[in-house]
Design an enzyme around this catalytic site. Structure first.
Site, PDB file in Angstrom:
ATOM      1  N   HIS A  81       0.835  -1.206   0.000  1.00 43.24           N
ATOM      2  CA  HIS A  81       0.000   0.000   0.000  1.00 43.24           C
ATOM      3  C   HIS A  81       0.869   1.255   0.000  1.00 43.24           C
ATOM      4  O   HIS A  81       1.780   1.367   0.808  1.00 43.24           O
ATOM      5  CB  HIS A  81      -0.921   0.014   1.233  1.00 43.24           C
ATOM      6  CG  HIS A  81      -2.186  -0.756   1.017  1.00 43.24           C
ATOM      7  ND1 HIS A  81      -3.355  -0.458   1.650  1.00 43.24           N
ATOM      8  CD2 HIS A  81      -2.453  -1.829   0.221  1.00 43.24           C
ATOM      9  CE1 HIS A  81      -4.302  -1.285   1.250  1.00 43.24           C
ATOM     10  NE2 HIS A  81      -3.780  -2.145   0.386  1.00 43.24           N
ATOM     11  N   TYR A 210      -9.106   6.308   7.386  1.00 41.06           N
ATOM     12  CA  TYR A 210      -9.210   6.741   8.794  1.00 41.06           C
ATOM     13  C   TYR A 210     -10.189   7.917   8.816  1.00 41.06           C
ATOM     14  O   TYR A 210      -9.931   8.945   8.199  1.00 41.06           O
ATOM     15  CB  TYR A 210      -7.851   7.198   9.314  1.00 41.06           C
ATOM     16  CG  TYR A 210      -6.848   6.096   9.545  1.00 41.06           C
ATOM     17  CD1 TYR A 210      -6.129   5.534   8.495  1.00 41.06           C
ATOM     18  CD2 TYR A 210      -6.614   5.603  10.835  1.00 41.06           C
ATOM     19  CE1 TYR A 210      -5.195   4.518   8.718  1.00 41.06           C
ATOM     20  CE2 TYR A 210      -5.678   4.599  11.063  1.00 41.06           C
ATOM     21  CZ  TYR A 210      -4.980   4.058   9.996  1.00 41.06           C
ATOM     22  OH  TYR A 210      -4.070   3.052  10.225  1.00 41.06           O
ATOM     23  N   PRO A 302      -4.069   1.156  18.657  1.00 38.26           N
ATOM     24  CA  PRO A 302      -3.795   0.655  17.307  1.00 38.26           C
ATOM     25  C   PRO A 302      -4.008   1.690  16.191  1.00 38.26           C
ATOM     26  O   PRO A 302      -3.770   1.393  15.027  1.00 38.26           O
ATOM     27  CB  PRO A 302      -4.749  -0.522  17.158  1.00 38.26           C
ATOM     28  CG  PRO A 302      -5.800  -0.306  18.158  1.00 38.26           C
ATOM     29  CD  PRO A 302      -5.191   0.459  19.274  1.00 38.26           C
ATOM     30  N   LYS A 306       1.032   0.458  14.947  1.00 40.08           N
ATOM     31  CA  LYS A 306       2.417   0.321  15.418  1.00 40.08           C
ATOM     32  C   LYS A 306       2.671  -0.922  16.260  1.00 40.08           C
ATOM     33  O   LYS A 306       3.821  -1.335  16.426  1.00 40.08           O
ATOM     34  CB  LYS A 306       2.801   1.556  16.242  1.00 40.08           C
ATOM     35  CG  LYS A 306       2.965   2.801  15.417  1.00 40.08           C
ATOM     36  CD  LYS A 306       4.083   2.642  14.398  1.00 40.08           C
ATOM     37  CE  LYS A 306       3.941   3.615  13.241  1.00 40.08           C
ATOM     38  NZ  LYS A 306       4.810   3.241  12.115  1.00 40.08           N
ATOM     39  N   TYR A 394       4.044   6.907   9.913  1.00 42.75           N
ATOM     40  CA  TYR A 394       3.184   5.754   9.615  1.00 42.75           C
ATOM     41  C   TYR A 394       3.992   4.609   8.986  1.00 42.75           C
ATOM     42  O   TYR A 394       3.856   3.455   9.371  1.00 42.75           O
ATOM     43  CB  TYR A 394       2.054   6.173   8.667  1.00 42.75           C
ATOM     44  CG  TYR A 394       0.913   5.169   8.606  1.00 42.75           C
ATOM     45  CD1 TYR A 394       0.967   4.058   7.749  1.00 42.75           C
ATOM     46  CD2 TYR A 394      -0.214   5.318   9.413  1.00 42.75           C
ATOM     47  CE1 TYR A 394      -0.061   3.127   7.711  1.00 42.75           C
ATOM     48  CE2 TYR A 394      -1.258   4.386   9.360  1.00 42.75           C
ATOM     49  CZ  TYR A 394      -1.170   3.304   8.515  1.00 42.75           C
ATOM     50  OH  TYR A 394      -2.192   2.368   8.486  1.00 42.75           O
TER      51      TYR A 394
HETATM   52  P1  FAS Z   1       1.162 -10.875  21.990  1.00 39.84           P
HETATM   53  O1  FAS Z   1       0.231 -10.433  23.080  1.00 39.84           O
HETATM   54  O2  FAS Z   1       0.692 -10.947  20.584  1.00 39.84           O
HETATM   55  O3  FAS Z   1       1.713 -12.340  22.333  1.00 39.84           O
HETATM   56  C1  FAS Z   1       2.035 -12.708  23.661  1.00 39.84           C
HETATM   57  C2  FAS Z   1       1.952 -14.229  23.734  1.00 39.84           C
HETATM   58  O4  FAS Z   1       2.391 -14.640  25.029  1.00 39.84           O
HETATM   59  C3  FAS Z   1       0.511 -14.727  23.577  1.00 39.84           C
HETATM   60  O5  FAS Z   1       0.453 -15.761  22.621  1.00 39.84           O
HETATM   61  C4  FAS Z   1       0.151 -15.239  24.971  1.00 39.84           C
HETATM   62  O6  FAS Z   1      -0.729 -16.346  24.920  1.00 39.84           O
HETATM   63  C5  FAS Z   1       1.511 -15.637  25.507  1.00 39.84           C
HETATM   64  N1  FAS Z   1       1.597 -15.639  26.965  1.00 39.84           N
HETATM   65  C6  FAS Z   1       1.075 -14.720  27.822  1.00 39.84           C
HETATM   66  N2  FAS Z   1       1.374 -15.084  29.103  1.00 39.84           N
HETATM   67  C7  FAS Z   1       2.096 -16.236  29.038  1.00 39.84           C
HETATM   68  C8  FAS Z   1       2.671 -17.103  30.013  1.00 39.84           C
HETATM   69  N3  FAS Z   1       2.581 -16.835  31.313  1.00 39.84           N
HETATM   70  N4  FAS Z   1       3.355 -18.211  29.584  1.00 39.84           N
HETATM   71  C9  FAS Z   1       3.477 -18.470  28.252  1.00 39.84           C
HETATM   72  N5  FAS Z   1       2.933 -17.712  27.276  1.00 39.84           N
HETATM   73  C10 FAS Z   1       2.249 -16.593  27.677  1.00 39.84           C
HETATM   74  N6  FAS Z   1      -1.824  -3.718  16.691  1.00 39.84           N
HETATM   75  C11 FAS Z   1      -1.928  -3.118  15.498  1.00 39.84           C
HETATM   76  O7  FAS Z   1      -0.933  -2.619  14.983  1.00 39.84           O
HETATM   77  N7  FAS Z   1      -3.138  -3.060  14.854  1.00 39.84           N
HETATM   78  C12 FAS Z   1      -4.275  -3.630  15.387  1.00 39.84           C
HETATM   79  O8  FAS Z   1      -5.347  -3.565  14.812  1.00 39.84           O
HETATM   80  C13 FAS Z   1      -4.186  -4.279  16.617  1.00 39.84           C
HETATM   81  N8  FAS Z   1      -5.292  -4.886  17.156  1.00 39.84           N
HETATM   82  C14 FAS Z   1      -5.183  -5.493  18.375  1.00 39.84           C
HETATM   83  C15 FAS Z   1      -6.292  -6.135  18.963  1.00 39.84           C
HETATM   84  C16 FAS Z   1      -6.193  -6.720  20.239  1.00 39.84           C
HETATM   85  C17 FAS Z   1      -7.413  -7.401  20.862  1.00 39.84           C
HETATM   86  C18 FAS Z   1      -4.971  -6.667  20.934  1.00 39.84           C
HETATM   87  C19 FAS Z   1      -4.860  -7.242  22.340  1.00 39.84           C
HETATM   88  C20 FAS Z   1      -3.853  -6.071  20.355  1.00 39.84           C
HETATM   89  C21 FAS Z   1      -3.949  -5.482  19.062  1.00 39.84           C
HETATM   90  N9  FAS Z   1      -2.852  -4.890  18.441  1.00 39.84           N
HETATM   91  C22 FAS Z   1      -2.936  -4.289  17.244  1.00 39.84           C
HETATM   92  C23 FAS Z   1      -1.560  -4.944  19.038  1.00 39.84           C
HETATM   93  C24 FAS Z   1      -0.999  -6.325  18.770  1.00 39.84           C
HETATM   94  O9  FAS Z   1      -0.881  -6.528  17.386  1.00 39.84           O
HETATM   95  C25 FAS Z   1       0.320  -6.427  19.485  1.00 39.84           C
HETATM   96  O10 FAS Z   1       1.115  -5.282  19.303  1.00 39.84           O
HETATM   97  C26 FAS Z   1       1.098  -7.667  19.084  1.00 39.84           C
HETATM   98  O11 FAS Z   1       0.272  -8.788  19.262  1.00 39.84           O
HETATM   99  C27 FAS Z   1       2.347  -7.729  19.961  1.00 39.84           C
HETATM  100  O12 FAS Z   1       2.920  -8.973  19.807  1.00 39.84           O
HETATM  101  P2  FAS Z   1       3.608  -9.686  21.070  1.00 39.84           P
HETATM  102  O13 FAS Z   1       4.500  -8.713  21.742  1.00 39.84           O
HETATM  103  O14 FAS Z   1       4.163 -10.940  20.528  1.00 39.84           O
HETATM  104  O15 FAS Z   1       2.445  -9.949  22.110  1.00 39.84           O
HETATM  105  C1  PHB Z   2      -5.957  -3.658  10.812  1.00 40.06           C
HETATM  106  O1  PHB Z   2      -5.988  -3.934   9.593  1.00 40.06           O
HETATM  107  O2  PHB Z   2      -6.293  -4.475  11.688  1.00 40.06           O
HETATM  108  C2  PHB Z   2      -5.485  -2.286  11.232  1.00 40.06           C
HETATM  109  C3  PHB Z   2      -4.930  -1.432  10.289  1.00 40.06           C
HETATM  110  C4  PHB Z   2      -4.485  -0.172  10.689  1.00 40.06           C
HETATM  111  C5  PHB Z   2      -4.633   0.211  12.007  1.00 40.06           C
HETATM  112  C6  PHB Z   2      -5.188  -0.657  12.961  1.00 40.06           C
HETATM  113  C7  PHB Z   2      -5.629  -1.908  12.570  1.00 40.06           C
HETATM  114  O3  PHB Z   2      -4.215   1.449  12.389  1.00 40.06           O
END
Ligand code: FAS
Ligand code: PHB
Length: 400
Positions: A81, A210, A302, A306, A394
């Site tokens: 994109h 957005y 989000p 980032k 971005y």
């Molecule tokens: P994660 O949270 O992805 O992974 C951590 C892992 O550790 C999980 O699999 C968990 O099960 C495991 N874990 C936890 N405790 C443990 C323990 N005691 N023992 C063993 N394993 C354990 N970011 C965006 O850029 N755009 C978005 O749209 C977006 N949407 C999101 C929606 C939600 C609901 C959430 C919660 C986050 C969102 N994020 C988004 C942010 C997300 O993408 C995170 O930045 C990303 O998952 C970070 O990755 P990790 O640091 O690997 O953490």
């Molecule tokens: C998504 O595609 O999930 C998404 C994209 C951009 C954002 C947040 C979420 O800023």
């Protein structure tokens, strides 16, 4: 014939807690560098692979996946994109990335797919990656042999490590390895959440949209040419079940409304979830031989896309530091890890806060604050400098 259980390692160089993007990419980079590591994940493989989260990858993240041999499907199915569209006051303005950032762009490829690709490669290479292995504690951070205590197959186990990396997200346990008061947490909560939906309908725009609206923020994203990913600002504590498909589409229609010929295609909504918005940073991102990466160390709203990319940037820096240590014995990279990452983390925290507070309409927001938001959006449309500032943040930059 019953398959003999995989012998559980009692010892490794790098113990990795968590198999989200941070833990999996770190394990992949270490494996490619010949540094042995064990990944312990509390959930099942299916759960981790289905968890709907991020959708945008910065070039640096894509480059790391490519250099670690994990981008074959991304290069086939990912969407490059070159911009995003902003909407406010029924106006639309496209921010072009390459012309404003010297050629940089972003990639649309869901976090679920990144996770699936990395898990497949790690398991295919026979690298130790255990699911259903919740870690209860990390101890001995200030010793030469930190220990990870976990359960698996109904029994307690201990993994002795040279280093432990907490990639266990916001609700993880690794942060507790540092003594009380050793880490400082900086945080901000926001007075709204996102209702995120997946819909079986082709995205109604080629690029992300957005939208600022007096009714609240809305975001149009995508997962493929036939699956849309959409978000709308909702009050904190919203129950996704209280939003029917029709109510969601009607509200998105109202928030994306612009003058001219554009309409939002509708389709069956296959998933709904509510995501709270918060900014959190834990400093430092290391205590002795225990280091933190990704959401275990920081959370961003989000709106700036980032979260996943910051997690990737952390482990790219960390993998380089471990390679330096394994090759030369020098801990210079490890000692600089926290400061190196926090510069990028705070830049991303500021950008995510800027995008969130510029585009969302807070409950009870004054007309004065709304005029400030609209002035900022007008400024991005009128000034290449203002647009470049948004575009550069971005698309992100090189890591480290
Ligand atoms: P994660 O949270 O992805 O992974 C951590 C892992 O550790 C999980 O699999 C968990 O099960 C495991 N874990 C936890 N405790 C443990 C323990 N005691 N023992 C063993 N394993 C354990 N970011 C965006 O850029 N755009 C978005 O749209 C977006 N949407 C999101 C929606 C939600 C609901 C959430 C919660 C986050 C969102 N994020 C988004 C942010 C997300 O993408 C995170 O930045 C990303 O998952 C970070 O990755 P990790 O640091 O690997 O953490
Ligand atoms: C998504 O595609 O999930 C998404 C994209 C951009 C954002 C947040 C979420 O800023």
């Amino acid at each position: 014939m019953t398959v003999p259980p995989v012998p559980l390692p009692a010892r490794t160089t790098v113990g990795v807690v968590g198999a989200g993007p941070a833990g999996l990419l770190l394990a992949r980079l270490l494996h490619r560098a010949g540094i042995d590591c064990v990944v312990l994940e509390s959930r099942t493989r299916d759960y981790v692979e289905q968890r709907q989260r991020a959708g945008i990858l910065e070039q640096a993240t894509v480059d790391a996946l490519r250099s670690s041999g994990a981008a074959e499907r991304l290069d086939r199915e990912g969407l490059a994109h070159d911009g995003v569209e902003l909407r406010w006051g029924r106006r639309r303005h496209r921010v072009d990335f390459p012309s404003l950032t010297g050629g940089r762009r972003v990639w649309v490829y869901a976090q679920t797919e990144v996770v699936k690709d990395l898990i497949g490669l790690q398991l295919g290479d026979g690298a130790p990656l255990l699911f259903d292995a919740p870690v209860s504690a990390v101890v001995g951070a200030d010793t030469a042999r930190p220990l990870v205590r976990y359960t698996h197959g109904g029994a307690e186990h201990t993994l002795a490590c040279d280093y432990v990396v907490g990639c266990d997200g916001f609700h993880g346990v690794t942060r507790n390895a540092a003594p009380e008061g050793a880490l400082t947490t900086f945080e901000r909560a926001y007075p709204y959440s996102w209702l995120g939906v997946l819909a079986d309908v082709a995205p109604s725009n080629d690029e992300l949209v957005y939208a600022h609206s007096p009714r609240g923020f809305a975001l149009l994203s995508m997962r493929s040419p036939t699956v849309s990913r959409l978000y709308l600002q909702v009050p904190n504590g919203t129950d996704p079940g209280a939003w029917t498909d029709e109510r969601i589409w009607d509200e998105l229609d109202a928030r994306f409304a612009v003058d001219g010929d554009w309409s939002l295609a509708r389709g069956p909504i296959t998933q709904k979830s509510v995501l709270p918005m918060r900014s959190v940073v834990t400093e430092p991102m290391r205590w002795g031989r225990v280091l933190l990466a990704g959401d275990a160390a920081h959370i961003v709203p989000p709106t700036g896309a980032k979260g996943l990319n910051l997690a990737a940037a952390d482990v790219i820096v960390l993998a380089r530091a471990f390679e330096q240590w394994a090759r030369t014995g020098s801990t210079a990279g490890l000692d600089a890890y926290s400061d190196t990452c926090l510069r990028r983390v705070w830049r991303a925290e500021h950008f995510s806060w800027f995008m969130t507070t510029t585009l969302h309409t807070a409950p009870g927001q004054s007309d004065f604050d709304t005029r400030l938001q609209l002035s900022q959006l007008d400024r991005v449309a009128a000034s290449a400098h203002a647009a470049a500032e948004l575009a550069e943040n971005y698309v992100g930059g090189p890591v480290g």
